[in-house]
Design an enzyme around this catalytic site. Structure first.
Site, PDB file in Angstrom:
ATOM      1  N   ASP A   1       0.793  -1.250   0.000  1.00  0.00           N
ATOM      2  CA  ASP A   1       0.000   0.000   0.000  1.00  0.00           C
ATOM      3  C   ASP A   1       0.821   1.295   0.000  1.00  0.00           C
ATOM      4  O   ASP A   1       0.436   2.259   0.683  1.00  0.00           O
ATOM      5  CB  ASP A   1      -0.963   0.003   1.206  1.00  0.00           C
ATOM      6  CG  ASP A   1      -1.955  -1.139   1.168  1.00  0.00           C
ATOM      7  OD1 ASP A   1      -1.900  -1.956   0.234  1.00  0.00           O
ATOM      8  OD2 ASP A   1      -2.784  -1.230   2.094  1.00  0.00           O
TER       9      ASP A   1
ATOM     10  N   CYS B   1      -2.131  -2.542   7.764  1.00  0.00           N
ATOM     11  CA  CYS B   1      -2.094  -3.455   6.613  1.00  0.00           C
ATOM     12  C   CYS B   1      -0.858  -4.352   6.587  1.00  0.00           C
ATOM     13  O   CYS B   1      -0.925  -5.490   6.119  1.00  0.00           O
ATOM     14  CB  CYS B   1      -2.230  -2.664   5.329  1.00  0.00           C
ATOM     15  SG  CYS B   1      -3.879  -1.948   5.173  1.00  0.00           S
TER      16      CYS B   1
ATOM     17  N   LYS C   1      -6.632  -4.843  -3.054  1.00  0.00           N
ATOM     18  CA  LYS C   1      -7.239  -5.588  -1.936  1.00  0.00           C
ATOM     19  C   LYS C   1      -8.305  -4.727  -1.254  1.00  0.00           C
ATOM     20  O   LYS C   1      -8.067  -3.565  -0.957  1.00  0.00           O
ATOM     21  CB  LYS C   1      -6.153  -6.023  -0.947  1.00  0.00           C
ATOM     22  CG  LYS C   1      -5.367  -4.892  -0.314  1.00  0.00           C
ATOM     23  CD  LYS C   1      -4.275  -5.474   0.566  1.00  0.00           C
ATOM     24  CE  LYS C   1      -3.487  -4.418   1.289  1.00  0.00           C
ATOM     25  NZ  LYS C   1      -4.254  -3.537   2.177  1.00  0.00           N
TER      26      LYS C   1
HETATM   27  N1  TIU Z   1      -2.634   0.363   4.312  1.00  0.00           N
HETATM   28  C1  TIU Z   1      -3.106   0.574   5.535  1.00  0.00           C
HETATM   29  O1  TIU Z   1      -2.416   0.370   6.517  1.00  0.00           O
HETATM   30  N2  TIU Z   1      -4.396   1.064   5.663  1.00  0.00           N
HETATM   31  C2  TIU Z   1      -4.850   1.819   6.711  1.00  0.00           C
HETATM   32  O2  TIU Z   1      -6.016   2.183   6.768  1.00  0.00           O
HETATM   33  N3  TIU Z   1      -3.930   2.154   7.657  1.00  0.00           N
HETATM   34  C3  TIU Z   1      -4.098   3.000   8.710  1.00  0.00           C
HETATM   35  O3  TIU Z   1      -3.181   3.072   9.518  1.00  0.00           O
HETATM   36  N4  TIU Z   1      -5.200   3.723   8.834  1.00  0.00           N
END
Ligand code: TIU
Length: 225
Positions: free
Chosen positions: A25, A163, A130
């Site tokens: 991400d 994530c 995802k």
């Molecule tokens: N990629 C990921 O970690 N998504 C989140 O929403 N992370 C947060 O820390 N909010």
């Protein structure tokens, strides 16, 4: 070929031919102002700071010809893959699917959904969209990795306790041996990052190993010309 990283809580051994670099991400929505991360009230500068480190490891891994998997947290434009609870939780300034400065928040194909330019996928790399926090939920990633004979994952990306940790736990339960690159991941909350690293390597690597990028890079073989 076996490579050995002087990781914690003990040496991490892997064969690059059976290992994928999993980058979670690294999207504009999480590391740039105006995206999903910022809409949740977070300071995104901490996450931006890891981009050069992630790039260094990515370039070294590409030079070896290793498999690279990028993930993006993203939903379909009609939000049919977004549970209402995920959209409605809390009081964000922008909800998933709302129009923000980088387009519709966390929606496939919008500007904020893109991986930052320094880490953009190249041809031959796998890119997974995802709908959840974990990379294995509703993505087919496990089946793809099985077909490619992957047994080990070297993990980087954001955020460490959301994530990245969820994906590592999912991977660990599926039998993958996972190494988290300590300076190739970050959180909006430094204390959460520190706690996550400690949790992962506790109890004899109950979820996996951690090591700084310098020790990983030192363990990689020189690329063949
Ligand atoms: N990629 C990921 O970690 N998504 C989140 O929403 N992370 C947060 O820390 N909010």
């Amino acid at each position: 070929m076996t490579c050995t990283v002087a990781a914690q809580p003990f040496d991490y051994r892997f064969d690059p031919a059976h290992t994928a670099l999993l980058i979670i991400d690294m999207q504009r929505d999480f590391v740039e102002p105006g995206g999903f991360g910022a809409s949740l009230g977070n300071d995104v500068s901490l996450l931006q700071a890891i981009i050069p480190t992630v790039q260094r490891v990515l370039l070294a891994w590409r030079a070896l010809g290793g498999l690279v998997v990028h993930t993006r947290e993203a939903h379909l434009p009609d939000l049919s893959d977004c549970p209402p609870a995920k959209r409605e939780r809390g009081q964000p300034s922008l909800r998933i699917g709302d129009v923000g400065p980088m387009g519709r928040v966390l929606i496939r194909g919008e500007p904020g959904h893109a991986i930052v330019p320094a880490l953009a996928p190249v041809e031959g790399e796998i890119v997974i969209d995802k709908p959840g926090k974990g990379a294995f939920y509703a993505t087919g990633l496990h089946e793809t990795l099985q077909e490619l004979g992957i047994t080990h994952l070297i993990v980087m990306g954001v955020t460490t306790e959301v994530c990245v940790q969820t994906s590592m736990r999912e991977a660990n339960d599926r039998g993958y041996e996972c190494l988290l690159v300590e300076d190739g991941t970050d959180s909006y909350f430094p204390e959460f990052k520190a706690a996550t690293l400690a949790m992962i390597r506790a109890q004899g690597a109950i979820v996996g190993w951690t090591a700084p990028s310098a020790l990983l890079l030192q363990a990689l073989p020189a690329p063949t010309p």
